[in-house]
Design an enzyme around this catalytic site. Structure first.
Site, mmCIF file in Angstrom:
data_model
loop_
_atom_site.group_PDB
_atom_site.id
_atom_site.type_symbol
_atom_site.label_atom_id
_atom_site.label_comp_id
_atom_site.label_asym_id
_atom_site.label_seq_id
_atom_site.Cartn_x
_atom_site.Cartn_y
_atom_site.Cartn_z
ATOM 1 N NE ARG A 177 -4.020 -1.973 0.425
ATOM 2 C CZ ARG A 177 -4.017 -3.291 0.174
ATOM 3 N NH1 ARG A 177 -2.985 -3.867 -0.408
ATOM 4 N NH2 ARG A 177 -5.065 -4.011 0.493
ATOM 5 C CB CYS A 226 -8.820 -1.582 4.852
ATOM 6 S SG CYS A 226 -9.429 -3.278 4.809
ATOM 7 C CD GLU A 296 -5.586 0.901 2.480
ATOM 8 O OE1 GLU A 296 -5.674 1.805 1.623
ATOM 9 O OE2 GLU A 296 -6.184 -0.177 2.396
HETATM 10 N N1 EPU Z 1 -11.106 -10.653 10.657
HETATM 11 C C1 EPU Z 1 -11.838 -10.704 11.809
HETATM 12 N N2 EPU Z 1 -12.792 -9.748 11.984
HETATM 13 C C2 EPU Z 1 -13.034 -8.763 11.077
HETATM 14 C C3 EPU Z 1 -12.278 -8.720 9.909
HETATM 15 C C4 EPU Z 1 -11.298 -9.695 9.710
HETATM 16 O O1 EPU Z 1 -11.646 -11.562 12.651
HETATM 17 O O2 EPU Z 1 -13.926 -7.944 11.312
HETATM 18 C C5 EPU Z 1 -10.098 -11.715 10.432
HETATM 19 C C6 EPU Z 1 -10.509 -12.621 9.266
HETATM 20 O O3 EPU Z 1 -11.344 -13.641 9.686
HETATM 21 C C7 EPU Z 1 -9.169 -13.097 8.768
HETATM 22 C C8 EPU Z 1 -8.226 -11.953 9.055
HETATM 23 O O4 EPU Z 1 -8.858 -11.139 10.034
HETATM 24 O O5 EPU Z 1 -8.765 -14.227 9.478
HETATM 25 C C9 EPU Z 1 -7.894 -11.131 7.817
HETATM 26 O O6 EPU Z 1 -9.109 -10.618 7.273
HETATM 27 P P1 EPU Z 1 -9.334 -10.412 5.696
HETATM 28 O O7 EPU Z 1 -9.050 -11.687 4.972
HETATM 29 O O8 EPU Z 1 -10.645 -9.765 5.498
HETATM 30 O O9 EPU Z 1 -8.175 -9.471 5.249
HETATM 31 P P2 EPU Z 1 -7.711 -8.103 5.834
HETATM 32 O O10 EPU Z 1 -6.291 -8.289 6.227
HETATM 33 O O11 EPU Z 1 -8.627 -7.543 6.845
HETATM 34 C C10 EPU Z 1 -6.763 -7.297 3.530
HETATM 35 C C11 EPU Z 1 -6.743 -5.971 2.852
HETATM 36 C C12 EPU Z 1 -8.013 -5.755 2.051
HETATM 37 C C13 EPU Z 1 -8.175 -6.890 1.053
HETATM 38 C C14 EPU Z 1 -8.220 -8.219 1.817
HETATM 39 C C15 EPU Z 1 -8.278 -9.412 0.903
HETATM 40 C C16 EPU Z 1 -5.508 -4.329 4.153
HETATM 41 C C17 EPU Z 1 -5.573 -3.239 5.161
HETATM 42 N N3 EPU Z 1 -6.656 -4.924 3.849
HETATM 43 O O12 EPU Z 1 -7.800 -7.211 4.507
HETATM 44 O O13 EPU Z 1 -7.858 -4.541 1.344
HETATM 45 O O14 EPU Z 1 -9.373 -6.719 0.317
HETATM 46 O O15 EPU Z 1 -7.008 -8.345 2.605
HETATM 47 O O16 EPU Z 1 -7.034 -9.657 0.334
HETATM 48 O O17 EPU Z 1 -4.439 -4.614 3.612
HETATM 49 C C18 EPU Z 1 -8.233 -2.174 1.282
HETATM 50 O O18 EPU Z 1 -7.068 -2.079 0.907
HETATM 51 O O19 EPU Z 1 -8.962 -1.172 1.425
HETATM 52 C C19 EPU Z 1 -8.752 -3.501 1.579
HETATM 53 C C20 EPU Z 1 -9.991 -3.682 1.985
#
Ligand code: EPU
Length: 302
Positions: A177, A226, A296
């Site tokens: 990012r 995010c 972000e």
């Molecule tokens: N989780 C929770 N509770 C929540 C959200 C997530 O427990 O409310 C847990 C999920 O169950 C999972 C872990 O946290 O085990 C990671 O969650 P997720 O797979 O949704 O990925 P993330 O790390 O929260 C990142 C990116 C997203 C992207 C997704 C999919 C960042 C900040 N976020 O989210 O990007 O869509 O992976 O690859 O890097 C963005 O850049 O705006 C964005 C949404």
């Protein structure tokens, strides 16, 4: 900020810049938040150096607006004008494994257009709102891929040299990012080199990513994706969720019930509400986990 001086107005017309007075940026951002200013729509990349000279000479601050999907804009009358590229037709041209894409092209449409031409690699970005220019500047990524991996050439206006330049992909560093572009550089076009894949196979990948996104993110609601970057080795969403903060709100700014790193505008949230919520959540995460979350979302004048 308003441009009323007739000599500036006619100079803008001569540069093929369309001036739209008093635009509410809340209408141009996915969060539905943001104050009012004049919007300058640019039809020709080549006129940008002269346009910026004109603005500088008249002491008019500016900011570049892409698709407005990762942006939190302050309330009220804004102390800068917004510049936005007009999308040309066609905005994507395919040559072999290369896709030449205008920065104003819609990201999702670009992914599907490339797919129809049997070029894959960007399946993870399906469902990410915004323009290709915005995705490039932020090095947008999801589901294990990031756009930077496919960049072979970038055409941009470089504020430092005040001219349009072409950079090779190797001259830009793409991190999580984050990119080495200066904050006031303006993305104009990009050449992506994409792996050849049959359309059906790409479509399958697109369906899987779409499904994952639909099941974990609040897609129908006003958000900027995010809010915080993930700290190394951890998930901001999971930490916020573990603190029981889903549904926590300030005015109409609310932590999503579906994904705790998405903060939604559930009605008429102001930038102030959203910023107060961001600061509050950041502080609670810091207290509980000793981690300082970084934004972000890009914040303008708030
Ligand atoms: N989780 C929770 N509770 C929540 C959200 C997530 O427990 O409310 C847990 C999920 O169950 C999972 C872990 O946290 O085990 C990671 O969650 P997720 O797979 O949704 O990925 P993330 O790390 O929260 C990142 C990116 C997203 C992207 C997704 C999919 C960042 C900040 N976020 O989210 O990007 O869509 O992976 O690859 O890097 C963005 O850049 O705006 C964005 C949404």
């Amino acid at each position: 900020m308003r441009i009323e001086n007739p000599s500036i107005v006619s100079a803008l017309t001569a540069l093929s810049v369309e001036l739209q007075h008093g635009i509410a940026l809340s209408q141009m951002t996915s969060l539905g938040i943001g104050g009012t200013t004049d919007l300058l729509r640019l039809k020709r990349h080549e006129s940008i150096p002269d346009l910026l000279k004109l603005l500088d000479a008249n002491g008019i601050p500016h900011k570049f607006l892409g698709g407005g999907s990762n942006l939190l804009v302050g309330d009220g009358e804004l102390p800068f004008v917004a510049l936005q590229l007009v999308r040309p037709e066609p905005d994507v041209v395919i040559e072999g494994n290369f896709a030449k894409v205008d920065a104003a092209a819609d990201l999702g449409r670009t992914v599907t257009f490339c797919a129809k031409n049997d070029l894959g690699g960007m399946e993870g970005l399906i469902g990410v709102p915004g323009t290709v220019g915005g995705a490039l500047r932020m090095n947008a990524g999801a589901y294990g891929m990031q756009i930077g991996s496919y960049v072979r050439e970038v055409k941009l206006y470089r504020a430092a040299g005040r001219k349009i330049e072409i950079l090779s992909g190797e001259q830009v560093s793409f991190e999580y990012r984050h990119t080495s572009f200066a904050p006031d550089d303006m993305m104009l076009a990009v050449t992506l080199e994409l792996p050849a894949k049959p359309f059906k196979e790409i479509l399958q990948g697109i369906r899987i990513c779409n499904e994952k996104r639909r099941s974990s993110q609040p897609l129908g609601q006003k958000s900027a994706g995010c809010i915080f970057k993930n700290p190394p080795g951890a998930s901001a969403g999971r930490m916020i969720d573990e603190l029981g903060l889903k549904g926590h709100s300030v005015g109409d700014a609310r932590v999503s019930d579906r994904h705790a790193n998405f903060f939604v505008n559930a009605g008429k949230a102001s930038a102030r509400d959203m910023l107060t919520l961001i600061a509050d959540v950041r502080e609670r995460v810091h207290e509980a986990f000793g981690v300082g979350l970084e934004n972000e979302v890009v914040v303008w004048n708030a």
